[in-house]
Design a protein around this motif. Structure first.
Motif, PDB file in Angstrom:
ATOM      1  N   SER A  45      -3.088  -1.294 -15.795  1.00 60.08           N
ATOM      2  CA  SER A  45      -3.841  -1.979 -15.221  1.00 60.08           C
ATOM      3  C   SER A  45      -4.111  -3.352 -16.012  1.00 60.08           C
ATOM      4  N   GLY A  46      -4.791  -4.422 -15.448  1.00 60.05           N
ATOM      5  CA  GLY A  46      -4.844  -5.633 -16.177  1.00 60.05           C
ATOM      6  C   GLY A  46      -4.841  -6.753 -15.326  1.00 60.05           C
ATOM      7  N   THR A  47      -5.042  -7.836 -15.636  1.00 63.43           N
ATOM      8  CA  THR A  47      -5.207  -8.948 -14.714  1.00 63.43           C
ATOM      9  C   THR A  47      -3.966 -10.020 -15.355  1.00 63.43           C
ATOM     10  N   VAL A  48      -3.398 -10.451 -14.062  1.00 61.97           N
ATOM     11  CA  VAL A  48      -2.080 -11.043 -14.304  1.00 61.97           C
ATOM     12  C   VAL A  48      -2.381 -12.373 -13.878  1.00 61.97           C
ATOM     13  N   THR A  49      -1.634 -13.575 -14.498  1.00 56.64           N
ATOM     14  CA  THR A  49      -1.425 -14.895 -14.336  1.00 56.64           C
ATOM     15  C   THR A  49      -0.065 -15.190 -14.328  1.00 56.64           C
ATOM     16  N   GLY A  50       0.287 -16.172 -13.478  1.00 57.71           N
ATOM     17  CA  GLY A  50       1.667 -16.597 -13.708  1.00 57.71           C
ATOM     18  C   GLY A  50       2.177 -17.201 -12.459  1.00 57.71           C
ATOM     19  N   ARG A  51       3.645 -17.550 -12.372  1.00 55.20           N
ATOM     20  CA  ARG A  51       4.386 -18.125 -11.266  1.00 55.20           C
ATOM     21  C   ARG A  51       5.574 -17.725 -11.030  1.00 55.20           C
ATOM     22  N   GLN A  64      17.918 -16.852  -5.861  1.00 52.41           N
ATOM     23  CA  GLN A  64      17.967 -17.188  -7.141  1.00 52.41           C
ATOM     24  C   GLN A  64      16.526 -17.768  -7.361  1.00 52.41           C
ATOM     25  N   GLY A  65      16.238 -17.676  -8.734  1.00 52.15           N
ATOM     26  CA  GLY A  65      14.950 -18.320  -9.141  1.00 52.15           C
ATOM     27  C   GLY A  65      14.624 -17.938 -10.509  1.00 52.15           C
ATOM     28  N   ASP A  66      13.090 -18.086 -10.827  1.00 57.29           N
ATOM     29  CA  ASP A  66      12.449 -17.762 -12.337  1.00 57.29           C
ATOM     30  C   ASP A  66      11.190 -17.246 -12.011  1.00 57.29           C
ATOM     31  N   PHE A  67      10.857 -16.668 -13.090  1.00 59.82           N
ATOM     32  CA  PHE A  67       9.348 -16.121 -13.099  1.00 59.82           C
ATOM     33  C   PHE A  67       8.743 -16.065 -14.429  1.00 59.82           C
ATOM     34  N   SER A  68       7.464 -15.937 -14.476  1.00 61.87           N
ATOM     35  CA  SER A  68       6.864 -16.009 -15.883  1.00 61.87           C
ATOM     36  C   SER A  68       5.285 -15.289 -15.409  1.00 61.87           C
ATOM     37  N   PHE A  69       5.277 -14.299 -16.100  1.00 59.15           N
ATOM     38  CA  PHE A  69       3.934 -13.537 -16.090  1.00 59.15           C
ATOM     39  C   PHE A  69       3.301 -13.228 -17.270  1.00 59.15           C
ATOM     40  N   HIS A  70       1.814 -13.446 -17.267  1.00 61.36           N
ATOM     41  CA  HIS A  70       0.977 -13.070 -18.543  1.00 61.36           C
ATOM     42  C   HIS A  70       0.085 -12.175 -18.017  1.00 61.36           C
ATOM     43  N   VAL A  71      -0.204 -11.135 -18.726  1.00 61.73           N
ATOM     44  CA  VAL A  71      -0.886 -10.060 -18.335  1.00 61.73           C
ATOM     45  C   VAL A  71      -1.979  -9.642 -19.599  1.00 61.73           C
ATOM     46  N   VAL A  72      -3.264  -9.620 -19.377  1.00 61.34           N
ATOM     47  CA  VAL A  72      -4.208  -9.506 -20.198  1.00 61.34           C
ATOM     48  C   VAL A  72      -4.794  -8.059 -20.201  1.00 61.34           C
ATOM     49  N   ASN A  73      -5.691  -7.498 -21.146  1.00 57.51           N
ATOM     50  CA  ASN A  73      -6.171  -6.342 -21.053  1.00 57.51           C
ATOM     51  C   ASN A  73      -5.355  -5.121 -20.368  1.00 57.51           C
ATOM     52  N   VAL A  74      -3.895  -5.153 -20.869  1.00 54.62           N
ATOM     53  CA  VAL A  74      -3.258  -3.803 -20.403  1.00 54.62           C
ATOM     54  C   VAL A  74      -3.492  -2.667 -20.662  1.00 54.62           C
ATOM     55  N   GLN A  75      -3.826  -1.743 -19.729  1.00 58.83           N
ATOM     56  CA  GLN A  75      -3.796  -0.519 -19.918  1.00 58.83           C
ATOM     57  C   GLN A  75      -2.867   0.354 -19.383  1.00 58.83           C
ATOM     58  N   ILE A  76      -2.479   1.369 -19.952  1.00 60.66           N
ATOM     59  CA  ILE A  76      -1.223   2.300 -19.348  1.00 60.66           C
ATOM     60  C   ILE A  76      -1.832   3.677 -19.245  1.00 60.66           C
ATOM     61  N   LYS A  77      -1.682   4.245 -17.944  1.00 61.59           N
ATOM     62  CA  LYS A  77      -2.320   5.395 -17.582  1.00 61.59           C
ATOM     63  C   LYS A  77      -1.382   6.411 -17.171  1.00 61.59           C
ATOM     64  N   GLY A  78      -1.598   7.562 -17.460  1.00 66.64           N
ATOM     65  CA  GLY A  78      -0.911   8.478 -16.821  1.00 66.64           C
ATOM     66  C   GLY A  78       0.240   9.271 -17.981  1.00 66.64           C
ATOM     67  N   ASP A  95       8.911 -13.231 -19.223  1.00 65.84           N
ATOM     68  CA  ASP A  95       9.678 -14.285 -18.375  1.00 65.84           C
ATOM     69  C   ASP A  95      11.051 -13.664 -18.383  1.00 65.84           C
ATOM     70  N   GLY A  96      11.652 -14.613 -17.155  1.00 69.36           N
ATOM     71  CA  GLY A  96      12.989 -13.926 -16.661  1.00 69.36           C
ATOM     72  C   GLY A  96      13.477 -14.883 -15.533  1.00 69.36           C
ATOM     73  N   LYS A  97      14.790 -14.633 -15.099  1.00 64.56           N
ATOM     74  CA  LYS A  97      15.266 -15.185 -14.020  1.00 64.56           C
ATOM     75  C   LYS A  97      16.006 -13.893 -13.031  1.00 64.56           C
ATOM     76  N   PHE A  98      16.296 -14.465 -11.892  1.00 63.08           N
ATOM     77  CA  PHE A  98      16.817 -13.618 -10.943  1.00 63.08           C
ATOM     78  C   PHE A  98      18.046 -14.124  -9.984  1.00 63.08           C
ATOM     79  N   ASP A  99      18.988 -13.596  -9.658  1.00 63.82           N
ATOM     80  CA  ASP A  99      20.140 -13.852  -8.974  1.00 63.82           C
ATOM     81  C   ASP A  99      20.444 -12.778  -7.936  1.00 63.82           C
ATOM     82  N   GLN A 100      20.118 -12.861  -6.913  1.00 60.64           N
ATOM     83  CA  GLN A 100      20.176 -11.829  -6.070  1.00 60.64           C
ATOM     84  C   GLN A 100      19.237 -10.614  -6.512  1.00 60.64           C
TER      85      GLN A 100
END
Length: 287
Positions: free
Chosen positions: A150-156, A169-183, A201-206
């Motif tokens: 859980s948490g709230t994510v902002t990114g592109r 192909q492309g790239d991405f960037s995520f910023h997640v705050v108040n991360v909670q890991i359950k289970g 942050d990262g990239k993808f190709d196929q």
């Protein structure tokens, strides 16, 4: 005097003609707007999107937007294990005006998803640019998922040459705050961990994702790393090749230290733990 009176009458007739023309245009526009087959447009739009993406979706509450566009609420049924059906509200779809005069038409989509907002610019050529803000991760996951974040994510997210399977192909960037890991109680850890803030942050190709920067901080441990993930059709077919470095913090529970000891991994000179994660998403191998 007669000539002046004649010009007055002509000017008055001209104003009357312009007023009538304006009223005709307005009435025609309003009648077209009021009786436009909006439900048919909604069905056609969703049918085209479903054919392009392979997603099952249902629209409701369709309205016309001024000067040109459509607003609706949308339900998407992704049929992905662990992922909830997506409820998008206040969706607005409109053309990018300057693209109407080019060979690559573009649409802009804005709306609300999981209490957050998103903005998408999509072109016929398969180029897409997406921005999102404060999307709640917990609302996207099924409650019976083995492990949940859980948490709230902002990114592109940006991509090109995207197919209906989101290959491209492309790239991405995520910023997640108040991360909670359950289970995590299933592996002898506390049921819920406060993990702090995640930057990814990262990239993808196929189907190959390159994680160039992964940083988890301000929580029960500090984590940094990167690597590659080869996405398969199932978690059993998704391959992992990751390098992760873990640092204890003042809030690291003793049970996590015991788990480190069980893996046989020895701390490095600075007290951190370097882990190499391979195998599959369903059965990761840590060494």
């Amino acid at each position: 005097m007669n000539l002046f009176s004649g010009w007055q009458r002509l000017a008055g007739h001209r104003r009357f003609f312009l007023l009538c023309l304006l009223l005709f245009i307005v009435s025609t526009f309003l009648s077209t707007w009021l009786f436009f087959p909006i439900e048919a447009i909604q069905r056609r739009l969703l049918q085209n999107v479903s054919q392009q993406t392979g997603l099952d979706m249902r629209g409701r509450n369709a309205t016309l937007l001024f000067p040109l566009g459509i607003g609706l609420d949308l339900s998407i049924y992704p049929d992905i294990p662990g992922l909830n059906d997506l409820e998008i509200t206040e969706l607005q779809v409109s053309p990018v005006w300057h693209s109407l005069f080019s060979s690559d038409k573009r649409l802009n989509l804005t709306g609300t998803l999981a209490t957050g907002q998103f903005d998408v610019d999509a072109a016929e050529s398969g180029v897409i640019h997406t921005q999102f803000k404060n999307v709640a991760l917990a609302a996207l996951q099924k409650a019976d998922l083995l492990y949940r974040i859980s948490g709230t994510v902002t990114g592109r997210f940006s991509g090109e040459n995207l197919s209906e399977n989101m290959e491209g192909q492309g790239d991405f960037s995520f910023h997640v705050v108040n991360v909670q890991i359950k289970g995590l109680e299933k592996i002898g850890l506390p049921a819920s961990f406060s993990a702090g803030t995640l930057r990814l942050d990262g990239k993808f190709d196929q189907r190959r994702f390159s994680l160039e920067k992964v940083v988890l901080s301000e929580g029960f441990l500090d984590l940094s790393g990167g690597g590659n993930v080869l996405i398969g059709e199932t978690p059993e077919q998704t391959r992992l090749n990751l390098n992760v470095r873990l640092h204890r913090t003042a809030t690291t529970p003793d049970s996590l230290q015991e788990l480190f000891n069980l893996t046989g991994i020895k701390p490095t000179a600075d007290g951190s733990y370097l882990m190499r994660i391979g195998g599959t998403l369903a059965k990761p191998i840590i060494r």
